[in-house]
Design a protein around this motif. Structure first.
Motif, PDB file in Angstrom:
ATOM      1  N   ARG A   4       0.852  -1.179   0.000  1.00  0.00           N
ATOM      2  CA  ARG A   4       0.000   0.000   0.000  1.00  0.00           C
ATOM      3  C   ARG A   4       0.888   1.229   0.000  1.00  0.00           C
ATOM      4  N   ARG A   5       0.989   1.874  -1.151  1.00  0.00           N
ATOM      5  CA  ARG A   5       1.865   3.028  -1.318  1.00  0.00           C
ATOM      6  C   ARG A   5       1.189   4.303  -0.833  1.00  0.00           C
ATOM      7  N   PHE A   6       2.021   5.217  -0.338  1.00  0.00           N
ATOM      8  CA  PHE A   6       1.544   6.547   0.016  1.00  0.00           C
ATOM      9  C   PHE A   6       1.504   7.397  -1.252  1.00  0.00           C
ATOM     10  N   ARG A   7       0.606   8.349  -1.296  1.00  0.00           N
ATOM     11  CA  ARG A   7       0.552   9.251  -2.453  1.00  0.00           C
ATOM     12  C   ARG A   7       1.774  10.147  -2.501  1.00  0.00           C
ATOM     13  N   LYS A   8       2.294  10.505  -1.323  1.00  0.00           N
ATOM     14  CA  LYS A   8       3.454  11.390  -1.242  1.00  0.00           C
ATOM     15  C   LYS A   8       4.455  10.800  -0.256  1.00  0.00           C
ATOM     16  N   PRO A   9       5.746  10.829  -0.583  1.00  0.00           N
ATOM     17  CA  PRO A   9       6.753  10.243   0.310  1.00  0.00           C
ATOM     18  C   PRO A   9       6.994  11.072   1.568  1.00  0.00           C
ATOM     19  N   ILE A  10       7.575  10.410   2.549  1.00  0.00           N
ATOM     20  CA  ILE A  10       7.958  11.040   3.812  1.00  0.00           C
ATOM     21  C   ILE A  10       9.450  10.776   4.001  1.00  0.00           C
ATOM     22  N   VAL A  11      10.196  11.796   4.418  1.00  0.00           N
ATOM     23  CA  VAL A  11      11.631  11.628   4.630  1.00  0.00           C
ATOM     24  C   VAL A  11      11.917  11.739   6.129  1.00  0.00           C
ATOM     25  N   VAL A  12      12.573  10.708   6.668  1.00  0.00           N
ATOM     26  CA  VAL A  12      12.932  10.689   8.084  1.00  0.00           C
ATOM     27  C   VAL A  12      14.419  10.377   8.229  1.00  0.00           C
ATOM     28  N   GLN A  13      14.922  10.652   9.423  1.00  0.00           N
ATOM     29  CA  GLN A  13      16.317  10.351   9.730  1.00  0.00           C
ATOM     30  C   GLN A  13      16.351   9.612  11.077  1.00  0.00           C
ATOM     31  N   PRO A  14      16.056   8.306  11.041  1.00  0.00           N
ATOM     32  CA  PRO A  14      15.946   7.560  12.291  1.00  0.00           C
ATOM     33  C   PRO A  14      17.270   7.203  12.956  1.00  0.00           C
ATOM     34  N   ALA A  48       1.168   4.456  15.527  1.00  0.00           N
ATOM     35  CA  ALA A  48       1.535   4.340  14.105  1.00  0.00           C
ATOM     36  C   ALA A  48       1.654   2.873  13.693  1.00  0.00           C
ATOM     37  N   ILE A  49       2.191   2.047  14.567  1.00  0.00           N
ATOM     38  CA  ILE A  49       2.270   0.606  14.278  1.00  0.00           C
ATOM     39  C   ILE A  49       0.862   0.033  14.128  1.00  0.00           C
ATOM     40  N   ALA A  50      -0.031   0.408  15.029  1.00  0.00           N
ATOM     41  CA  ALA A  50      -1.417  -0.068  14.958  1.00  0.00           C
ATOM     42  C   ALA A  50      -2.089   0.405  13.667  1.00  0.00           C
ATOM     43  N   ALA A  51      -1.812   1.633  13.254  1.00  0.00           N
ATOM     44  CA  ALA A  51      -2.388   2.155  12.015  1.00  0.00           C
ATOM     45  C   ALA A  51      -1.857   1.386  10.806  1.00  0.00           C
ATOM     46  N   ARG A  63      -3.722   6.480   3.867  1.00  0.00           N
ATOM     47  CA  ARG A  63      -3.533   7.825   4.421  1.00  0.00           C
ATOM     48  C   ARG A  63      -3.573   7.840   5.947  1.00  0.00           C
ATOM     49  N   VAL A  64      -4.292   6.886   6.547  1.00  0.00           N
ATOM     50  CA  VAL A  64      -4.364   6.793   8.009  1.00  0.00           C
ATOM     51  C   VAL A  64      -2.985   6.432   8.575  1.00  0.00           C
ATOM     52  N   ALA A  65      -2.335   5.456   7.969  1.00  0.00           N
ATOM     53  CA  ALA A  65      -0.992   5.061   8.420  1.00  0.00           C
ATOM     54  C   ALA A  65       0.006   6.176   8.156  1.00  0.00           C
ATOM     55  N   ARG A  66      -0.126   6.843   7.014  1.00  0.00           N
ATOM     56  CA  ARG A  66       0.796   7.937   6.680  1.00  0.00           C
ATOM     57  C   ARG A  66       0.712   9.044   7.728  1.00  0.00           C
ATOM     58  N   GLN A  67      -0.515   9.449   8.070  1.00  0.00           N
ATOM     59  CA  GLN A  67      -0.695  10.522   9.047  1.00  0.00           C
ATOM     60  C   GLN A  67      -0.171  10.104  10.426  1.00  0.00           C
ATOM     61  N   ALA A  68      -0.445   8.879  10.836  1.00  0.00           N
ATOM     62  CA  ALA A  68       0.042   8.397  12.131  1.00  0.00           C
ATOM     63  C   ALA A  68       1.572   8.334  12.147  1.00  0.00           C
ATOM     64  N   PHE A  69       2.166   7.941  11.025  1.00  0.00           N
ATOM     65  CA  PHE A  69       3.624   7.890  10.920  1.00  0.00           C
ATOM     66  C   PHE A  69       4.217   9.293  11.032  1.00  0.00           C
TER      67      PHE A  69
END
Length: 84
Positions: A4-14, A48-51, A63-69
């Motif tokens: 399940r792809r997001f419409r827009k990517p997210i960039v993080v630095q974990p 976010a894991i639950a989403a 989009r629910v998982a994306r927003q929670a992430f």
């Protein structure tokens, strides 16, 4: 299982400063949350894991998982950017 792809990517630095991560899908987000997250006891991480799990099960849209992430990444101070 279909990714399940997001419409827009997210960039993080974990982790290290020179290792940015581009999150393109629910499976990418779940992998970062489970393997690379800097604050394991965070409530926003667990949400976010639950989403992500709900999306994988087909119960929610990506989009629910994306927003929670994004919320969890902001809380952990690892969010570098999100494409609008």
């Amino acid at each position: 299982m279909r990714t399940r792809r997001f419409r827009k990517p997210i960039v993080v630095q974990p982790g290290r400063i020179d290792r940015d991560r581009v999150v393109l899908s629910v499976s990418d987000a779940a992998e970062v949350l489970l393997k690379d997250w800097p604050t394991p006891a965070s409530k926003t991480r667990l949400a976010a894991i639950a989403a992500c799990l709900a999306v994988i099960r087909g119960e929610k849209p990506p989009r629910v998982a994306r927003q929670a992430f994004i919320v969890a990444a902001k809380d952990a101070r690892i969010l570098l950017g999100e494409q609008i």
